[in-house]
Design an enzyme around this catalytic site. Structure first.
Site: not given
Length: 401
Positions: A24, A127, A216, A324
């Site tokens: 991610h 997402e 994540h 992330d």
């Protein structure tokens, strides 16, 4: 050579053979927010450390061999489908602009081909289920455009699934939510359970016939935050075949940072700002708060604590990495940006993780999971037509639960 330097050298050598698959990275949204998608304004071919966590030189320095680029849009985004398409377009333009470094990837075989070519396999993940606007046709459209996972929720519930950071709505997955999971299985799109409530995690594991991912998320037993994964869910990954990709976000990995963040969020609200706002005005408020209240600092060791626990509960075959980057304001010391992955591997080597363990963590598990989802999809497509179910037919009018 010191032991620390030797471990770092060993980590870098391993990454040359088994580079990181990161689950991610929010670079596309950062490019939208900071440059309106103008890739001349933020040209990632050069050093962009003052603006971004991610650029091509630092991806190379970090040993990244594959990246799931998040095509994220906020839950409150007007017309989220159109905005998601713009995010996909951004990723495609990055691939066109940097073909010597970034390789388009749709399959596990594509990932391996990119590794052989010395390029970074570039995949996409959506997402939040709000990106499909309650439409399985839109889900299929995203898959056709290259999206290979979808996180079922983001920070807010959708009509058919509960988020980890919202009040319970449907109690996990609704009937339509289970149909979304089944259609993702049929397509070969990975079901991503980061951001979802624990009830949603369990319902999705009950509904899926393919491996799931947490793109994540870290361990709730180590840091008690709802974004993290409870042990009973981690325990189910071996039977499912899926994987949990540890994240680096300090407020998800360090308990002191969880508590500090709660106070910082309240301070943001007191200034009339959203707690996730990363505008210059908001960051000024953040910095002023931090001057008065020093921020607890996570490190590579903090993240390694999560991986140690997750390996004990789920097993080494079910772990990965999802940093992330460019989706968080703060990062741990030593994992400041995408160049930092060798520091995490060096820490794990010092803790006794083997080269075999690390090859699974960085590369092999992620490639296996995507390939397994492709195998399931191949079988399902031979026996199951595309779903024509609607949320109205299965759950009633959207929002009724």
């Amino acid at each position: 050579m010191t032991a620390v330097a030797a471990a770092l050298e060993e980590a870098r050598a391993l990454l040359r053979e088994f580079p990181v698959v990161d689950g991610h990275n929010d670079l596309p949204w950062a490019l939208r927010k900071q440059a309106g998608y103008d890739l001349d304004v933020l040209d990632i071919a050069g050093d962009r450390h003052e603006q971004l966590h991610t650029d091509l030189p630092r991806l190379r320095a970090g040993g990244v061999g594959a990246q799931y680029w998040s095509v994220f849009v906020p839950c409150e985004q007007p017309d989220p489908v159109a905005a998601t398409l713009e995010q996909i377009d951004c990723v495609r333009r990055l691939l066109e602009r940097y073909p010597a470094d970034l390789a388009p990837a749709l399959t596990a075989a594509d990932m391996e081909a990119a590794r052989r070519d010395g390029r970074i396999a570039s995949l996409m993940g959506a997402e939040g289920g709000h990106s499909i606007a309650n439409s399985l046709g839109t889900l299929r459209g995203l898959y056709a455009l290259g999206v290979r996972y979808m996180t079922l929720t983001h920070n807010d519930n959708v009509d058919w699934a509960d988020s980890a950071t919202d009040e319970p709505g449907v109690g996990g997955l609704s009937a339509f939510g289970r149909e979304v999971v089944r259609e993702m299985n049929r397509l070969g799109m990975l079901v991503d359970l980061s951001h979802v409530a624990a009830t949603t995690m369990r319902d999705a594991l009950d509904a899926t016939s393919a491996p799931v991912v947490f793109s994540h998320s870290s361990a709730r037993a180590v840091c008690d935050h709802p974004r993290n994964i409870p042990d009973d869910v981690l325990e189910r990954l071996p039977a499912n075949g899926g994987m949990a990709m540890v994240t680096f976000v300090p407020k998800f990995v360090l308990q002191a940072a969880v508590d500090w963040t709660a106070a910082a969020d309240e301070n943001m609200r007191a200034h009339g700002l959203h707690h996730l706002d990363t505008s210059p005005e908001a960051m000024k408020v953040h910095r002023a708060f931090e001057e008065r209240n020093p921020r607890p600092v996570a490190t590579a060791s903090t993240v390694a604590d999560h991986l140690d626990h997750m390996r004990e509960v789920a097993g080494i075959d079910h772990l990965g990495i999802g940093g992330d980057y460019d989706g968080t304001a703060f990062t741990p010391d030593g994992l400041d940006d995408v160049s930092g992955y060798p520091n995490l591997l060096a820490e794990l080597l010092r803790r006794g993780w083997s080269r075999t363990d690390l090859a699974k963590l960085t590369w092999q598990n992620a490639v296996r999971v995507l390939g397994a989802a492709e195998d399931v999809a191949r079988d399902l497509q031979a026996t199951r037509a595309p779903s024509l179910a609607t949320i109205e037919a299965l759950d009633g009018s959207p929002g009724e639960g």
